[in-house]
Motif scaffolding. Structure first.
Motif: not given
Length: 88
Positions: A66-70, A79-88
């Motif tokens: 979705d073109k959000r900064k991550v 391969g599982k995401a352990v921590k994610a931060e969406i910055k925008g």
């Protein structure tokens, strides 16, 4: 007393901002970094930066579908995401 407080803050600060611990598995069990990045790209991610962290994670900086900064930390074995931060 001030010196002790300041010293404890300096020592603790890097620990407070460090990323997660993802795995203790041998590197031979990890997914191939290039293949892993290709899988993410196939899911619509645009990867600006990829690195292996001190906590044994694959960390990516970039954009999601979705073109959000991550910024995302992945377990390199599953391969599982352990921590994610969406910055925008």
């Amino acid at each position: 007393m001030r010196k002790i407080l300041l010293l404890s803050l300096v020592i603790a600060s890097p620990l407070a901002i460090a990323g997660p611990q993802c795995t203790s598995a041998e590197r031979s069990q990890w997914q191939d970094p290039k293949a892993f990045q290709e899988q993410l790209k196939a899911q619509g991610y645009e990867i600006s930066k990829f690195k292996i962290t001190d906590g044994n994670c694959y960390e990516i900086y970039g954009f999601d579908k979705d073109k959000r900064k991550v910024e995302i930390y992945h377990d390199p074995v599953t391969g599982k995401a352990v921590k994610a931060e969406i910055k925008g």
